[in-house]
Design a protein around this motif. Structure first.
Motif, PDB file in Angstrom:
ATOM      1  N   PHE A  94     -10.494 -12.907 -38.866  1.00 45.80           N
ATOM      2  CA  PHE A  94     -10.974 -14.286 -39.041  1.00 45.80           C
ATOM      3  C   PHE A  94     -10.145 -15.215 -38.150  1.00 45.80           C
ATOM      4  O   PHE A  94      -8.945 -14.991 -37.974  1.00 45.80           O
ATOM      5  CB  PHE A  94     -10.816 -14.734 -40.504  1.00 45.80           C
ATOM      6  N   GLU A  95     -10.820 -16.281 -37.663  1.00 50.48           N
ATOM      7  CA  GLU A  95     -10.074 -17.189 -36.775  1.00 50.48           C
ATOM      8  C   GLU A  95      -9.090 -18.051 -37.555  1.00 50.48           C
ATOM      9  O   GLU A  95      -8.026 -18.403 -37.061  1.00 50.48           O
ATOM     10  CB  GLU A  95     -11.066 -18.059 -35.998  1.00 50.48           C
ATOM     11  N   THR A  96      -9.474 -18.428 -38.775  1.00 47.90           N
ATOM     12  CA  THR A  96      -8.551 -19.258 -39.565  1.00 47.90           C
ATOM     13  C   THR A  96      -8.111 -18.472 -40.808  1.00 47.90           C
ATOM     14  O   THR A  96      -8.795 -17.536 -41.233  1.00 47.90           O
ATOM     15  CB  THR A  96      -9.246 -20.554 -40.047  1.00 47.90           C
TER      16      THR A  96
END
Ligand SMILES: Cc1cc2nc3c(=O)[nH]c(=O)nc-3n(C[C@H](O)[C@H](O)[C@H](O)COP(=O)(O)OP(=O)(O)OC[C@H]3O[C@@H](n4cnc5c(N)ncnc54)[C@H](O)[C@@H]3O)c2cc1C
Length: 375
Positions: free
Chosen positions: A273-275
């Motif tokens: 996941f990017e965040t």
């Protein structure tokens, strides 16, 4: 007295299998987390049930306490001798044969020192599944798994180790062998004595062999990780996945952002996941039918969960390698915690429905009592 005990033990198992030099006994004298340090009188390594029985008889006669030890991966010091210099560690590592595999009865008979991964492999080679699986499987032994009633990552579907056993062979404290090595699929006799020894951590006897249940091998698997806000949302997700996928759901593992951060720091495992998100659930579906249907089922289930606001995001593994990476996030948690520094181990069991409430209450109390501690 201790000298004559050592000589008598050597007469049973061979001098090479009675270790007394501290350099040789050191790996057996401390636990996996290096929290407990003992000083054994000797480490004895019998290779047969008869040898285990003879070793126990000699120790009883000499009034030397016996500490059974499997793969020594237990997390609460049960396999570590004390510092008295009087206890005898009985290592089951040489008692490691697969005695029989019955494909029609779907059972395998193994000795206690069989490493879990080797047992899984023997089942796999016979086109069967032995479902107990945990991160220590390359070192832990089935005797240790039985004695701790280990859970592992497929407990949701297949139950604890206790649920996988049909029969046991045990050396009792008297040195007698209790032969309960039955593989009956239907056994309605009373007093299920084998269950007394399971989870008993060696207090009632030394398990030397077991008849275990095998299952049809899955032909398809789908693995995903879902990002979530809270443990309560994880329970809502679990309910939804069970409703959509039934008993094809074989694993559902919840872990927090802190666990992921530690695994990332110490093992450099990529997070898909990017965040960052507060909570994650790793899910696995398994089916005995091959095909793409399982991935589509997981996709639609997770899409529904995101649409209804239960999950924030989800990633489905597109290859076996990616599925392994997702599992690495879960399986490296214990080792990442150990690498970070001292940590308190816990293995709690509460009804699934109350896990959300439990984590919230405990986190709040810990934060109030120890503001600096991670959770
Ligand atoms: C990285 C990691 C991940 C883990 N993950 C899980 C998990 O997901 N789920 C889970 O339940 N546990 C987990 N564990 C702990 C787990 O209980 C042990 O790894 C395993 O079941 C113990 O097996 P062992 O052979 O190492 O036993 P040991 O550590 O050698 O012994 C454990 C206890 O059993 C006794 N014992 C061992 N063999 C026998 C025998 N033949 N007869 C009688 N008594 C015996 C010992 O005296 C001791 O009290 C994990 C541990 C590690 C290190």
């Amino acid at each position: 007295m201790s000298g004559s005990l050592i000589a008598r033990l050597a007469a049973v198992v061979g001098a090479a299998h009675v270790l007394t030099d501290p350099r040789d006994t050191a790996p057996f004298a401390t636990d996996w987390r290096k929290r407990y340090f003992g000083k054994p009188l000797a480490v004895v390594r019998p290779a047969t049930t008869a040898e285990v029985a003879a070793v126990v008889r000699l120790c009883v006669e000499a009034r030397a306490a016996v500490v059974p030890q499997g793969g020594n991966t237990g997390l609460c010091g049960g396999a570590t001798p004390d510092a008295s210099g009087e206890q005898v560690v009985v290592s089951l590592a040489r008692l490691n044969r697969v005695r029989a595999l019955d494909p029609v009865n779907s059972t395998i008979t193994v000795e206690a020192g069989c490493v879990l991964a080797n047992l899984q492999r023997a089942a796999d080679e016979a086109d069967r599944l032995f479902p107990l699986s945990l991160a220590a499987e390359g070192s832990c032994e089935i005797g240790g798994n039985l004695s701790t009633n280990a859970g592992g990552v497929q407990v949701l579907r297949y139950g604890n180790t206790r649920d996988l056993v049909l029969g046991l062979e045990v050396v009792l404290p008297s040195g007698e062998v209790w032969d309960g090595l039955r593989g009956l699929r239907k056994d309605n006799t009373g007093y299920d004595l084998k269950q007394l020894f399971i989870g008993a951590e060696g207090t009632l006897g030394i398990i030397t062999a077991a008849v275990l249940k095998l299952f049809p091998k899955p032909r398809a698997q789908a693995t995903a990780i879902a990002a979530l806000r809270t443990p309560r949302d994880a329970l809502r997700l679990l309910e939804q996945v069970q409703a959509h996928c039934g008993d094809r759901l074989t694993a559902f593992e919840l872990f927090s952002a802190l666990c992921i951060a530690l695994v990332r720091k110490h093992f450099n495992v990529p997070v898909p996941f990017e965040t960052a998100h507060p909570q994650y659930a790793l899910l696995e579906l398994s089916d005995t039918h091959a095909g793409e249907g399982l991935v589509r089922l997981l996709e639609s289930t997770l899409a529904d969960a995101i649409e209804s606001g239960i999950a924030l995001d989800a990633v489905i593994a597109t290859s076996g390698a990616q599925a392994k990476q997702l599992w690495a996030l879960r399986e490296n948690i214990s080792e990442a915690q150990a690498a970070e520094g001292p940590n308190i181990k816990h293995d709690i069991s509460i009804p699934i429905s109350r896990i959300g409430e439990f984590i919230e209450t405990t986190d709040a109390r810990l934060a109030a009592a120890f503001p600096a501690c991670g959770w």
